[in-house]
Design a protein around this motif. Structure first.
Motif, short mmCIF file in Angstrom:
data_model
loop_
_atom_site.label_atom_id
_atom_site.label_comp_id
_atom_site.label_asym_id
_atom_site.label_seq_id
_atom_site.Cartn_x
_atom_site.Cartn_y
_atom_site.Cartn_z
N PHE A 109 -5.33 -0.95 -1.76
CA PHE A 109 -4.46 -1.90 -1.31
C PHE A 109 -4.13 -2.82 -2.27
CE2 PHE A 109 -7.27 -0.80 2.29
CZ PHE A 109 -6.40 0.10 2.85
N ASN A 110 -4.04 -2.31 -3.74
CA ASN A 110 -3.64 -3.21 -4.75
C ASN A 110 -2.12 -3.62 -4.55
OD1 ASN A 110 -4.01 -4.34 -7.68
ND2 ASN A 110 -3.18 -2.30 -8.55
N GLY A 111 -1.53 -4.35 -5.15
CA GLY A 111 -0.57 -4.96 -5.22
C GLY A 111 0.92 -4.15 -5.28
N ASN A 112 0.62 -2.98 -6.00
CA ASN A 112 1.74 -2.12 -6.28
C ASN A 112 1.65 -0.82 -5.03
OD1 ASN A 112 -0.41 -0.77 -7.18
ND2 ASN A 112 0.57 -0.15 -9.16
N LYS A 113 0.68 -0.88 -4.29
CA LYS A 113 0.62 0.36 -3.43
C LYS A 113 1.64 0.12 -2.33
CE LYS A 113 -2.63 2.34 -5.66
NZ LYS A 113 -2.70 1.49 -6.86
N ILE A 114 1.53 1.33 -1.40
CA ILE A 114 2.64 1.34 -0.39
C ILE A 114 2.26 0.20 0.59
CG2 ILE A 114 1.11 2.90 1.07
CD1 ILE A 114 3.93 4.35 1.47
N ILE A 115 1.04 -0.39 0.79
CA ILE A 115 1.01 -1.66 1.75
C ILE A 115 -0.27 -2.15 0.79
CG2 ILE A 115 1.34 -0.58 4.03
CD1 ILE A 115 -1.64 -0.66 4.64
N THR A 116 -0.33 -3.49 0.71
CA THR A 116 -1.37 -4.29 -0.09
C THR A 116 -2.05 -5.42 0.40
OG1 THR A 116 -1.18 -5.46 -2.07
CG2 THR A 116 0.54 -5.97 -0.60
N PRO A 122 11.70 3.19 -10.59
CA PRO A 122 11.39 2.06 -9.52
C PRO A 122 11.73 2.69 -8.14
CG PRO A 122 13.06 1.34 -11.47
CD PRO A 122 12.57 2.76 -11.40
N SER A 123 10.55 2.40 -7.34
CA SER A 123 10.53 2.80 -5.88
C SER A 123 10.11 1.95 -4.92
CB SER A 123 9.43 4.22 -6.13
OG SER A 123 9.56 4.82 -7.14
N GLY A 124 10.25 0.95 -4.90
CA GLY A 124 9.86 -0.26 -4.05
C GLY A 124 10.44 -0.22 -2.56
N SER A 125 9.47 -0.23 -1.52
CA SER A 125 10.32 -0.07 -0.22
C SER A 125 11.04 -1.33 0.02
CB SER A 125 9.15 -0.11 0.74
OG SER A 125 8.21 -1.30 0.57
N ASN A 126 11.13 -2.30 -0.81
CA ASN A 126 12.07 -3.37 -0.47
C ASN A 126 13.12 -3.47 -1.65
OD1 ASN A 126 10.36 -3.95 -2.85
ND2 ASN A 126 9.62 -6.18 -1.72
N MET A 127 13.22 -2.22 -2.45
CA MET A 127 14.32 -2.16 -3.22
C MET A 127 15.60 -2.00 -2.40
SD MET A 127 14.89 0.06 -6.77
CE MET A 127 14.43 1.65 -5.93
N THR A 128 16.76 -2.70 -2.49
CA THR A 128 18.26 -2.30 -2.03
C THR A 128 18.99 -1.10 -2.68
OG1 THR A 128 19.34 -3.73 -3.58
CG2 THR A 128 18.25 -4.90 -1.79
N HIS A 167 5.44 -5.67 -0.70
CA HIS A 167 6.63 -5.79 0.29
C HIS A 167 5.76 -6.34 1.58
CE1 HIS A 167 10.15 -3.54 2.78
NE2 HIS A 167 10.28 -5.09 2.92
N MET A 168 6.10 -7.63 1.76
CA MET A 168 5.41 -8.41 2.96
C MET A 168 5.90 -8.07 4.24
SD MET A 168 2.78 -9.90 1.30
CE MET A 168 2.58 -8.18 0.62
N SER A 169 5.17 -7.90 5.41
CA SER A 169 5.89 -7.90 6.54
C SER A 169 6.42 -8.93 7.38
CB SER A 169 4.54 -7.20 7.53
OG SER A 169 3.82 -8.26 8.09
N GLY A 170 5.84 -10.13 6.80
CA GLY A 170 6.16 -11.25 7.58
C GLY A 170 5.31 -11.94 8.60
N ARG A 171 4.32 -11.19 8.99
CA ARG A 171 3.31 -11.52 9.60
C ARG A 171 2.01 -11.79 9.19
NH1 ARG A 171 2.42 -11.74 15.01
NH2 ARG A 171 0.85 -10.18 15.36
#
Length: 390
Positions: A188-195, A356-362, A13-17
């Motif tokens: 900070f692997n790709g599946n962690k809470i931040i990456t 499934p638990s992604g922070s960007n899951m709608t 889940h990218m921040s955009g920055r």
């Protein structure tokens, strides 16, 4: 191509920055390993955790490995380790040709059982072979009972490495996860809470040890004008570019924790009253980042039933970690269950699943998952009832 959009277990889940910091690295030509963004990333993580120093590394596994080296773990030594975890928690023990001894979980946290740990320490002292370190894992974002574990280890003079790969942003008694042992590690692997795509961090209040970790992680090059090496080193440092990604991700860590907890709350509200469904508990003195929502089933539905049901609709789910003492790699290793006739982690593995638990899951996507699970559980109830009356 599947008709339904893919729902991943835990997507990045990218921040955009991120591009801003990556561009900064390119503009300054700091694209090789190390650079000013690495220093900034280390400072931000150390400040967040409330520790004196941090070393940015290529992975959480590298952080555990360096922690073991800093503690002097060598061939023939033993290291106690949580059994209910990913293999990366224990592989570094083998890198140093030491022997892992696995400790069971307890039900209140699913993490290392203080009772099993105490029994293992008593027997190790009696055998005059105390471990050189204890690796405690905080599973799926839930903190272990760190006060009890640290107290036990202190009584025997054993340093603790806190594997907080899954629990960045979790607090225990108001203190950040990863800060209770001699060393803490984040992933900070790709599946962690931040990456950072791939990466990790070793943290400690021992500034000299962290400086030594940086040295070892940079091929252990001696301070000479020529390339001189007096001890074995590793290529474990994080790149300046990936550190820029990490800086951006740290800026939204609080938001990611809130989002993951909201995902958990929606699952619990929808499924909490379903017979035979239980959720990973949260200690009253802990606030979990709820990295993954994990449940156990006691209603006749197996983890594989859930995985297959969701997979048919292009949704990813996974079993809980297979306990390390049951892995072929560790077939000869010692294991201490929670109680003599109760292996908690084996039981949890047989009945547990990560949703499934992604922070960007709608919310709509999560609704798809919930509806499928309810239908599966209801179908099972009907089948069970039908069988019972025949």
């Amino acid at each position: 191509m599947h008709a339904n959009k893919r729902i991943y277990l835990s997507a990045p889940h990218m921040s955009g920055r991120e591009q801003h910091y990556i561009a900064e690295a390119f503009q300054s030509n700091w694209i090789a390993p190390l650079g000013p963004l690495v220093n900034t990333f280390e400072e931000k993580v150390a400040d967040f955790a409330g520790v004196k120093a941090a070393a940015a590394l290529s992975s959480g596994t590298a952080a555990i490995h360096l922690a073991l080296r800093l503690l002097g773990v060598a061939k023939g030594d033993t290291v106690f380790c949580s059994s209910f975890t990913f293999v990366a928690s224990a592989n570094p023990i083998l890198y140093e040709q030491a022997e892992p001894v696995f400790i069971d979980s307890e039900r209140e946290t699913w993490n290392m059982s203080p009772a099993a740990l105490e029994r293992a320490l008593v027997e190790a002292k009696r055998a005059e072979k105390l471990p050189k370190a204890v690796i405690v894992v905080n599973l799926y974002g839930q903190s272990a009972k760190m006060d009890e574990i640290i107290s036990l280890c202190d009584a025997y003079g054993i340093p603790v490495i806190e594997d907080a790969a899954e629990s960045l942003g979790t607090t225990y008694k108001g203190k950040q996860s990863g800060t209770f042992g001699r060393f803490g590690i984040y992933s900070f692997n790709g599946n962690k809470i931040i990456t950072t795509s791939g990466g990790g961090m070793l943290i400690s209040d021992d500034e000299a040890a962290i400086e030594k970790a940086r040295f070892l992680a940079s091929q252990a090059r001696d301070p000479a004008i020529h390339y001189q090496h007096s001890e074995v080193g590793h290529n474990y440092r994080l790149s300046n570019i990936l550190a820029g990604v990490g800086i951006s991700q740290m800026e939204v860590l609080g938001d990611r924790v809130k989002a993951r907890r909201a995902v958990f709350d929606r699952y619990e509200k929808a499924l909490g009253d379903v017979d035979g469904v239980s959720f990973l508990p949260e200690l009253c003195e802990s606030v979990s980042n709820r990295w993954l929502t994990a449940i156990t089933l006691d209603n006749g539905v197996s983890p594989h039933d859930v995985i297959n049901c969701l997979a048919e609709e292009n949704i990813e789910a996974r079993p809980l970690w297979k306990p390390l003492h049951t892995q072929p790699l560790f077939a000869s290793s010692l294991y201490y269950p929670h109680q003599e006739n109760e292996s908690v982690c084996e039981d949890l593995f047989s009945r547990g699943i990560c949703l499934p638990s992604g922070s960007n899951m709608t919310e709509d996507e999560q609704g798809r998952v919930i509806n499928l699970l309810i239908k599966l559980f209801q179908k099972n109830e009907v089948n069970t009832w039908t069988t019972s009356i025949q």
